[in-house]
Write a protein that holds these residues in place. Structure first.
Motif, PDB file in Angstrom:
ATOM      1  N   LYS A 301     -12.036  10.470 -26.288  1.00  0.00           N
ATOM      2  CA  LYS A 301     -13.154  10.270 -27.216  1.00  0.00           C
ATOM      3  C   LYS A 301     -14.013   9.103 -26.740  1.00  0.00           C
ATOM      4  N   PRO A 302     -15.275   9.343 -26.388  1.00  0.00           N
ATOM      5  CA  PRO A 302     -16.158   8.249 -25.975  1.00  0.00           C
ATOM      6  C   PRO A 302     -16.744   7.517 -27.175  1.00  0.00           C
ATOM      7  N   TYR A 303     -16.871   6.187 -27.043  1.00  0.00           N
ATOM      8  CA  TYR A 303     -17.581   5.357 -28.003  1.00  0.00           C
ATOM      9  C   TYR A 303     -18.693   4.642 -27.246  1.00  0.00           C
ATOM     10  N   SER A 304     -19.375   3.704 -27.855  1.00  0.00           N
ATOM     11  CA  SER A 304     -20.542   3.099 -27.213  1.00  0.00           C
ATOM     12  C   SER A 304     -20.201   2.433 -25.884  1.00  0.00           C
ATOM     13  N   SER A 305     -19.211   1.535 -25.896  1.00  0.00           N
ATOM     14  CA  SER A 305     -18.855   0.827 -24.660  1.00  0.00           C
ATOM     15  C   SER A 305     -17.408   1.073 -24.259  1.00  0.00           C
ATOM     16  N   LEU A 306     -16.707   1.906 -25.038  1.00  0.00           N
ATOM     17  CA  LEU A 306     -15.290   2.163 -24.803  1.00  0.00           C
ATOM     18  C   LEU A 306     -15.027   3.662 -24.710  1.00  0.00           C
ATOM     19  N   ILE A 307     -13.953   3.981 -24.028  1.00  0.00           N
ATOM     20  CA  ILE A 307     -13.400   5.327 -24.078  1.00  0.00           C
ATOM     21  C   ILE A 307     -11.999   5.210 -24.657  1.00  0.00           C
ATOM     22  N   ARG A 308     -11.755   5.895 -25.758  1.00  0.00           N
ATOM     23  CA  ARG A 308     -10.405   5.942 -26.319  1.00  0.00           C
ATOM     24  C   ARG A 308      -9.786   7.294 -25.963  1.00  0.00           C
ATOM     25  N   PHE A 309      -8.528   7.268 -25.555  1.00  0.00           N
ATOM     26  CA  PHE A 309      -7.882   8.518 -25.191  1.00  0.00           C
ATOM     27  C   PHE A 309      -6.405   8.465 -25.558  1.00  0.00           C
ATOM     28  N   VAL A 313       3.631  10.693 -24.485  1.00  0.00           N
ATOM     29  CA  VAL A 313       4.775  10.077 -23.821  1.00  0.00           C
ATOM     30  C   VAL A 313       6.014  10.406 -24.644  1.00  0.00           C
ATOM     31  N   GLY A 314       6.938  11.186 -24.083  1.00  0.00           N
ATOM     32  CA  GLY A 314       8.093  11.621 -24.866  1.00  0.00           C
ATOM     33  C   GLY A 314       7.620  12.404 -26.075  1.00  0.00           C
ATOM     34  N   GLU A 315       8.132  12.037 -27.250  1.00  0.00           N
ATOM     35  CA  GLU A 315       7.704  12.700 -28.486  1.00  0.00           C
ATOM     36  C   GLU A 315       6.516  11.995 -29.132  1.00  0.00           C
ATOM     37  N   ASN A 316       6.021  10.938 -28.511  1.00  0.00           N
ATOM     38  CA  ASN A 316       4.943  10.126 -29.085  1.00  0.00           C
ATOM     39  C   ASN A 316       3.615  10.421 -28.405  1.00  0.00           C
ATOM     40  N   THR A 317       2.548  10.276 -29.181  1.00  0.00           N
ATOM     41  CA  THR A 317       1.199  10.298 -28.617  1.00  0.00           C
ATOM     42  C   THR A 317       0.591   8.926 -28.837  1.00  0.00           C
ATOM     43  N   LEU A 318       0.329   8.220 -27.738  1.00  0.00           N
ATOM     44  CA  LEU A 318      -0.176   6.852 -27.810  1.00  0.00           C
ATOM     45  C   LEU A 318      -1.687   6.836 -27.622  1.00  0.00           C
ATOM     46  N   LEU A 319      -2.365   6.111 -28.499  1.00  0.00           N
ATOM     47  CA  LEU A 319      -3.808   5.911 -28.380  1.00  0.00           C
ATOM     48  C   LEU A 319      -4.047   4.660 -27.556  1.00  0.00           C
ATOM     49  N   THR A 320      -4.861   4.781 -26.519  1.00  0.00           N
ATOM     50  CA  THR A 320      -5.195   3.618 -25.702  1.00  0.00           C
ATOM     51  C   THR A 320      -6.697   3.617 -25.453  1.00  0.00           C
ATOM     52  N   GLU A 321      -7.196   2.578 -24.801  1.00  0.00           N
ATOM     53  CA  GLU A 321      -8.637   2.486 -24.581  1.00  0.00           C
ATOM     54  C   GLU A 321      -8.944   1.730 -23.305  1.00  0.00           C
ATOM     55  N   LEU A 322     -10.105   2.011 -22.740  1.00  0.00           N
ATOM     56  CA  LEU A 322     -10.598   1.330 -21.545  1.00  0.00           C
ATOM     57  C   LEU A 322     -12.108   1.144 -21.670  1.00  0.00           C
ATOM     58  N   PRO A 323     -12.655   0.079 -21.051  1.00  0.00           N
ATOM     59  CA  PRO A 323     -14.113  -0.013 -20.969  1.00  0.00           C
ATOM     60  C   PRO A 323     -14.660   1.240 -20.271  1.00  0.00           C
ATOM     61  N   LYS A 324     -15.833   1.674 -20.688  1.00  0.00           N
ATOM     62  CA  LYS A 324     -16.391   2.938 -20.197  1.00  0.00           C
ATOM     63  C   LYS A 324     -16.516   2.963 -18.677  1.00  0.00           C
ATOM     64  N   ASP A 325     -16.984   1.860 -18.081  1.00  0.00           N
ATOM     65  CA  ASP A 325     -17.172   1.855 -16.628  1.00  0.00           C
ATOM     66  C   ASP A 325     -15.839   1.953 -15.881  1.00  0.00           C
ATOM     67  N   ARG A 326     -14.820   1.280 -16.399  1.00  0.00           N
ATOM     68  CA  ARG A 326     -13.502   1.338 -15.747  1.00  0.00           C
ATOM     69  C   ARG A 326     -12.889   2.729 -15.881  1.00  0.00           C
ATOM     70  N   PHE A 327     -13.053   3.330 -17.054  1.00  0.00           N
ATOM     71  CA  PHE A 327     -12.537   4.684 -17.271  1.00  0.00           C
ATOM     72  C   PHE A 327     -13.172   5.657 -16.281  1.00  0.00           C
ATOM     73  N   GLU A 328     -14.481   5.525 -16.114  1.00  0.00           N
ATOM     74  CA  GLU A 328     -15.187   6.425 -15.186  1.00  0.00           C
ATOM     75  C   GLU A 328     -14.777   6.179 -13.747  1.00  0.00           C
ATOM     76  N   ASP A 329     -14.556   4.914 -13.370  1.00  0.00           N
ATOM     77  CA  ASP A 329     -14.109   4.598 -12.010  1.00  0.00           C
ATOM     78  C   ASP A 329     -12.734   5.204 -11.720  1.00  0.00           C
ATOM     79  N   MET A 330     -11.885   5.239 -12.753  1.00  0.00           N
ATOM     80  CA  MET A 330     -10.540   5.790 -12.571  1.00  0.00           C
ATOM     81  C   MET A 330     -10.543   7.312 -12.550  1.00  0.00           C
ATOM     82  N   GLY A 331     -11.622   7.923 -13.049  1.00  0.00           N
ATOM     83  CA  GLY A 331     -11.745   9.374 -13.007  1.00  0.00           C
ATOM     84  C   GLY A 331     -10.715  10.124 -13.824  1.00  0.00           C
ATOM     85  N   ILE A 332     -10.351   9.564 -14.971  1.00  0.00           N
ATOM     86  CA  ILE A 332      -9.307  10.177 -15.800  1.00  0.00           C
ATOM     87  C   ILE A 332      -9.841  11.444 -16.469  1.00  0.00           C
ATOM     88  N   LYS A 333      -9.031  12.514 -16.419  1.00  0.00           N
ATOM     89  CA  LYS A 333      -9.402  13.799 -16.988  1.00  0.00           C
ATOM     90  C   LYS A 333      -8.334  14.289 -17.966  1.00  0.00           C
TER      91      LYS A 333
END
Length: 350
Positions: A301-309, A313-333
């Protein structure tokens, strides 16, 4: 004890909607919420500054709704402190006492006692316009306490102070509260401030009281999505069982995910971690395997300056976030494997 019953109010852009709340005698109660939630309006109602058309305010079993402000035995410290610039420090502290025509000897003793309690004896002859923010806060507090109120209202008392002064005065306010044994209602938008100071917290949003409880209850058991969003949408993991490992450590098993924690002799039921406190890498990072996990990206989910995704992991779903530019540099899909490190110092336990 204070009881607010079915209180509703429309005041300009602010609303209060069916507020029902009980605050115990000598409790330190914090009203927490975002800007515009109606926090100030609520304590102004307690102070008698607004005429209520719907709802009642009771104190110790007596209906206080129609009482004038001066009849309510309330000390009020507004957000801007509202010190009188034409009076020095001593004049500000004793203003209420002089208005109520207390004897001069009693006024002098009261001012001396409060100045000593609040550490401002050396400021009594100073011009209030020359004081620091922390000093002004103490003067406003002394003025509010001078007439021996039974209830103390604090409206964002630390918001204009620097970090170190605010941290120090948080401890001082709790000390004053305990020494004076006075029911205190403290308004703030700062979660850390509320957690450190409150016996209980009330979350107010858009004029509605969303949840009331201890800081642990609010943080680990948010009542709804509004509360969770306001406190930062923490990941909350239920722990199935715990194994002491020795050397001051334990392993908590949370939905198939083993997490290493400091061991202090207690059983851990829940672990919470903010999205920003999870390190994410597209490749396996070097270092020990402590609290490091591999997972699969299930939602972005994109936000103004952040990407939350979200990462499964196991039986859990963890919410994490990265700055938009770093997320794009990492190329996460979506569907990609990523590596997570849960920062040990940021883990909270219940």
């Amino acid at each position: 004890m204070i009881e607010i019953k079915n209180l509703s109010l429309h005041l300009g852009n602010f609303f209060l909607r069916d507020i029902n709340l009980t605050i115990d005698d000598r409790e330190y109660f914090v009203i927490l919420g975002p800007t515009g939630a109606g926090k100030t309006v609520l304590i102004e109602c307690l102070a008698g500054l607004h005429r209520l058309r719907k709802g009642e305010i009771w104190r110790d079993g007596n209906n206080a709704t129609a009482l004038a402000p001066e009849e309510r035995e309330i000390g009020y410290v507004p957000q801007d402190y509202a010190l009188f610039p034409f009076l020095n420090v001593l004049g500000n502290i004793t203003f209420g006492l002089r208005e109520k025509k207390y004897p001069k000897t009693e006024i002098k003793e009261k001012a001396k006692s409060l100045a000593h309690l609040l550490g401002i004896s050396h400021l009594l002859n100073r011009d209030v316009r020359a004081l620091s923010g922390g000093e002004k806060q103490r003067i406003a507090l002394a003025r509010a306490l001078a007439t021996s109120p039974r209830i103390l209202l604090l409206d964002e008392p630390l918001s204009s102070l620097d970090v170190s002064t605010s941290k120090y005065l948080r401890l001082e306010l709790r000390r004053f509260h305990e020494e004076l044994e006075i029911t205190t209602i403290h308004v703030t938008h700062n979660l850390m401030e509320a957690e450190e100071m409150a016996d209980r917290i009330g979350i107010l949003n858009k004029g509605k009281l969303e949840q009331v409880g201890t800081s642990e209850e609010v943080f680990f058991y948010p009542k709804n999505e509004t509360v969770s969003d306001f406190i930062g949408t923490p990941n909350i993991l239920n722990c199935n069982h715990c194994n002491p490992l020795g050397h001051g450590l334990m392993e908590a098993h949370c939905g198939g995910v083993p997490i290493i924690l400091p061991y202090e002799g207690d059983v851990v039921k829940r672990i919470a971690l903010f999205p920003k406190d999870i390190y994410v890498s597209a490749s396996k990072p070097p270092g020990p395997e402590l609290n490091r996990f591999k997972g699969v990206v299930t939602e972005i989910k994109p936000y103004s300056s952040l990407i939350r995704f979200k990462v499964k992991v196991g039986e859990n779903t963890l919410l994490t976030e990265l700055p938009k530019d770093r997320f794009e540099d990492m190329g996460i899909k979506l569907g990609q494997e990523v590596f997570l490190i849960l920062k040990l110092r940021r883990l909270r336990v219940y």
